[in-house]
Design an enzyme around this catalytic site. Sequence first.
Site, PDB file in Angstrom:
ATOM      1  N   LYS A   1       0.844  -1.193   0.000  1.00 46.61           N
ATOM      2  CA  LYS A   1       0.000   0.000   0.000  1.00 46.61           C
ATOM      3  C   LYS A   1       0.881   1.245   0.000  1.00 46.61           C
ATOM      4  O   LYS A   1       1.654   1.460   0.928  1.00 46.61           O
ATOM      5  CB  LYS A   1      -0.888   0.026   1.248  1.00 46.61           C
ATOM      6  CG  LYS A   1      -2.038   1.039   1.095  1.00 46.61           C
ATOM      7  CD  LYS A   1      -2.830   1.242   2.374  1.00 46.61           C
ATOM      8  CE  LYS A   1      -2.229   2.313   3.230  1.00 46.61           C
ATOM      9  NZ  LYS A   1      -2.131   3.622   2.579  1.00 46.61           N
TER      10      LYS A   1
ATOM     11  N   GLU B   1      10.650   1.625   9.826  1.00 50.26           N
ATOM     12  CA  GLU B   1      11.493   2.804   9.565  1.00 50.26           C
ATOM     13  C   GLU B   1      10.642   4.014   9.898  1.00 50.26           C
ATOM     14  O   GLU B   1       9.689   4.318   9.188  1.00 50.26           O
ATOM     15  CB  GLU B   1      11.911   2.849   8.093  1.00 50.26           C
ATOM     16  CG  GLU B   1      12.751   1.668   7.639  1.00 50.26           C
ATOM     17  CD  GLU B   1      14.090   1.605   8.314  1.00 50.26           C
ATOM     18  OE1 GLU B   1      14.583   2.642   8.807  1.00 50.26           O
ATOM     19  OE2 GLU B   1      14.654   0.506   8.380  1.00 50.26           O
TER      20      GLU B   1
ATOM     21  N   CYS C   1      12.963  11.967   6.080  1.00 47.54           N
ATOM     22  CA  CYS C   1      13.200  11.529   7.462  1.00 47.54           C
ATOM     23  C   CYS C   1      14.632  11.825   7.894  1.00 47.54           C
ATOM     24  O   CYS C   1      14.918  11.920   9.081  1.00 47.54           O
ATOM     25  CB  CYS C   1      12.904  10.046   7.580  1.00 47.54           C
ATOM     26  SG  CYS C   1      13.816   9.066   6.376  1.00 47.54           S
TER      27      CYS C   1
ATOM     28  N   GLU D   1       9.280  15.866  15.609  1.00 50.27           N
ATOM     29  CA  GLU D   1       9.554  15.905  14.175  1.00 50.27           C
ATOM     30  C   GLU D   1       8.531  16.823  13.502  1.00 50.27           C
ATOM     31  O   GLU D   1       7.321  16.625  13.656  1.00 50.27           O
ATOM     32  CB  GLU D   1       9.436  14.483  13.593  1.00 50.27           C
ATOM     33  CG  GLU D   1       9.782  14.428  12.127  1.00 50.27           C
ATOM     34  CD  GLU D   1       9.514  13.051  11.505  1.00 50.27           C
ATOM     35  OE1 GLU D   1       8.446  12.478  11.762  1.00 50.27           O
ATOM     36  OE2 GLU D   1      10.384  12.579  10.761  1.00 50.27           O
TER      37      GLU D   1
HETATM   38  P1  NAD Z   1       2.106   7.694   8.261  1.00 47.97           P
HETATM   39  O1  NAD Z   1       2.594   6.855   9.393  1.00 47.97           O
HETATM   40  O2  NAD Z   1       0.922   8.538   8.480  1.00 47.97           O
HETATM   41  O3  NAD Z   1       1.735   6.772   7.002  1.00 47.97           O
HETATM   42  C1  NAD Z   1       2.659   5.905   6.406  1.00 47.97           C
HETATM   43  C2  NAD Z   1       1.894   4.787   5.716  1.00 47.97           C
HETATM   44  O4  NAD Z   1       1.234   4.008   6.699  1.00 47.97           O
HETATM   45  C3  NAD Z   1       0.810   5.275   4.761  1.00 47.97           C
HETATM   46  O5  NAD Z   1       0.743   4.404   3.654  1.00 47.97           O
HETATM   47  C4  NAD Z   1      -0.454   5.153   5.603  1.00 47.97           C
HETATM   48  O6  NAD Z   1      -1.615   5.013   4.858  1.00 47.97           O
HETATM   49  C5  NAD Z   1      -0.153   3.907   6.409  1.00 47.97           C
HETATM   50  N1  NAD Z   1      -0.872   3.796   7.689  1.00 47.97           N
HETATM   51  C6  NAD Z   1      -1.358   4.791   8.462  1.00 47.97           C
HETATM   52  N2  NAD Z   1      -1.973   4.292   9.540  1.00 47.97           N
HETATM   53  C7  NAD Z   1      -1.863   2.935   9.453  1.00 47.97           C
HETATM   54  C8  NAD Z   1      -2.277   1.864  10.284  1.00 47.97           C
HETATM   55  N3  NAD Z   1      -2.956   2.062  11.419  1.00 47.97           N
HETATM   56  N4  NAD Z   1      -1.974   0.599   9.907  1.00 47.97           N
HETATM   57  C9  NAD Z   1      -1.274   0.376   8.771  1.00 47.97           C
HETATM   58  N5  NAD Z   1      -0.863   1.365   7.945  1.00 47.97           N
HETATM   59  C10 NAD Z   1      -1.143   2.618   8.285  1.00 47.97           C
HETATM   60  O7  NAD Z   1       3.357   8.519   7.771  1.00 47.97           O
HETATM   61  P2  NAD Z   1       3.407   9.640   6.638  1.00 47.97           P
HETATM   62  O8  NAD Z   1       2.794  10.881   7.176  1.00 47.97           O
HETATM   63  O9  NAD Z   1       2.910   9.072   5.355  1.00 47.97           O
HETATM   64  O10 NAD Z   1       4.980   9.832   6.465  1.00 47.97           O
HETATM   65  C11 NAD Z   1       5.757  10.681   7.228  1.00 47.97           C
HETATM   66  C12 NAD Z   1       6.543   9.938   8.272  1.00 47.97           C
HETATM   67  O11 NAD Z   1       7.332   8.913   7.664  1.00 47.97           O
HETATM   68  C13 NAD Z   1       7.523  10.818   9.007  1.00 47.97           C
HETATM   69  O12 NAD Z   1       7.449  10.557  10.377  1.00 47.97           O
HETATM   70  C14 NAD Z   1       8.873  10.385   8.456  1.00 47.97           C
HETATM   71  O13 NAD Z   1       9.974  10.602   9.306  1.00 47.97           O
HETATM   72  C15 NAD Z   1       8.642   8.942   8.227  1.00 47.97           C
HETATM   73  N6  NAD Z   1       9.628   8.426   7.286  1.00 47.97           N
HETATM   74  C16 NAD Z   1      10.612   7.602   7.766  1.00 47.97           C
HETATM   75  C17 NAD Z   1      11.589   7.127   6.917  1.00 47.97           C
HETATM   76  C18 NAD Z   1      12.682   6.212   7.404  1.00 47.97           C
HETATM   77  O14 NAD Z   1      13.308   5.576   6.571  1.00 47.97           O
HETATM   78  N7  NAD Z   1      12.928   6.122   8.687  1.00 47.97           N
HETATM   79  C19 NAD Z   1      11.562   7.484   5.566  1.00 47.97           C
HETATM   80  C20 NAD Z   1      10.542   8.338   5.125  1.00 47.97           C
HETATM   81  C21 NAD Z   1       9.580   8.794   5.995  1.00 47.97           C
END
Ligand code: NAD
Length: 483
Positions: free
Chosen positions: A175, A250, A284, A385
């Site tokens: 997804k 991650e 990130c 963050e």
């Molecule tokens: P998010 O956690 O809101 O969503 C990430 C993904 O998870 C999306 O596809 C979302 O639909 C899905 N999701 C949301 N709730 C869920 C649940 N309950 N169960 C399963 N899936 C679910 O994050 P975001 O706002 O899309 O991205 C930003 C975040 O990602 C920031 O905190 C950033 O630091 C982090 N990030 C980390 C890395 C890394 O490698 N450490 C890389 C890029 C981004």
Amino acid sequence: MSMEIIENYIDGKLVAPNSNQYIDNFCPSTGEVYAKIPNSDIDDVQKAVESAKNAFPIWKNLSIEKRSSYLYKIADEIENQFDQFAHAETKDNGKPFKLSKHVDIPRAIANFRFYAGAVLHFASESHKGNQDFINYTLREPIGVAACISPWNLPLYLFSWKIAPALATGNTVVAKPSEVTPYTAYLLSKVCQKVGLPNGVLNIVHGIGAKAGHAMVSHPDVPTISFTGGTKTGQNIAKITAPMFKKLSLELGGKNPTIVFEDCQIEEAVKTSVKAAYTNQGEICLCGSRIYVQKSIYQKFKNAFIERMKTLHVGEPMSEDSKIGAIVSKQHYEKILEHIDLAKQEGGKLLFGGKTVQPEGFENGWYIEPTLFENLNESCRTNQEEIFGPVATIQPFENEDEVIQLANSTPYGLSTSIWTNNLAKAHRVAAKVNVGIVWINCWLVRDLRTPFGGMKQSGLGREGGWEAIRFFTEAKNVCVSTQV
Ligand code: NAD
């Protein structure tokens, strides 16, 4: 803009969601809805998991060369459609076209090629003990892997999970973020075009709390590779712990840039500006806390601000734009709230802080690169963050103090250290509690290296053999050579 309809990719077909419900997909540079994406639910996920389960025995028993050749074909086909992918990424995410062209899409192609090659070279261990026994390790694919990715580097991170999962013989239910689904949709069409066997990769679109939740809690999905926010990661860990699923998480970062007085200052300024504001600060690994040794603080700060003035904020397709649009209205508002909070916490605004309305794109979501000083390490601005173009700068006296400052948040993803003193560079690298350290550079990525964070930045590592180990189950076989 014409309205496009995105569909799920299940069992090799592009299909509408079971409920026939769709959600809006926005173009951040204009603020307009330009596509509809499936609002998938548990029924769609169920179909995808069933398809992946059926495909698993066939896929895992294909020769490694054959699996690898499918990944090479996917990479080649993305390359054939390079412009379409790069345009789609910018339209969906708001990032400067230059980044889509030079970073996001090339890296997505590289991810498929890297794991297509890596799996051909991977060898599992064997241990010869005493004369009478030999042990060897089988590394077997696990089954159906869920790959869930965020919106900031859409295809880049999506493919970073899918490629090793498929290369090692797992089938996948994936997804992308509901905020940036488009290049994942294009990837579905690529898979159809190259004839990837049905069910090997299934892409289900929709919101996290519904489609994502259905994936991670599904009893037939034993492995989950997730990149996203720390809170979402905690939620997934809580739900999956009783099921003993294999998890790679991650998560977020609040990364320190550490600048010592003996560094090459021009290079340090140039790269730490880049580290703070590339991709609108929506990486990130962005360095959002900048610590500069006192003796060069004033000089560094002035040069940093001068350089910030060159970061033109504008429509992402324009060659002049160094900073594009913020990914969504919701995220734009969150960043603006953080800017207000920084002021309330006593922060002195050194640069930026305002919204921008580029001509012809007044309804898009744009924010100036922003810099604050006078904020201590315990305030929310330095602890949370923001994931936007907002950084803080602060002086420090000595090595011990800056290590303590660097380690003062719950996160532990990355750091970049600037010094010409080799011994000090290695000393500090060892003492900052993060998974990734850059010395006199930032965001240089070699796909063979372990990638991931400590503390609340995550669990496990991606990249190189780490991902191959993650997506396989180790089985030790001990053989008597006497019987
Ligand atoms: P998010 O956690 O809101 O969503 C990430 C993904 O998870 C999306 O596809 C979302 O639909 C899905 N999701 C949301 N709730 C869920 C649940 N309950 N169960 C399963 N899936 C679910 O994050 P975001 O706002 O899309 O991205 C930003 C975040 O990602 C920031 O905190 C950033 O630091 C982090 N990030 C980390 C890395 C890394 O490698 N450490 C890389 C890029 C981004």
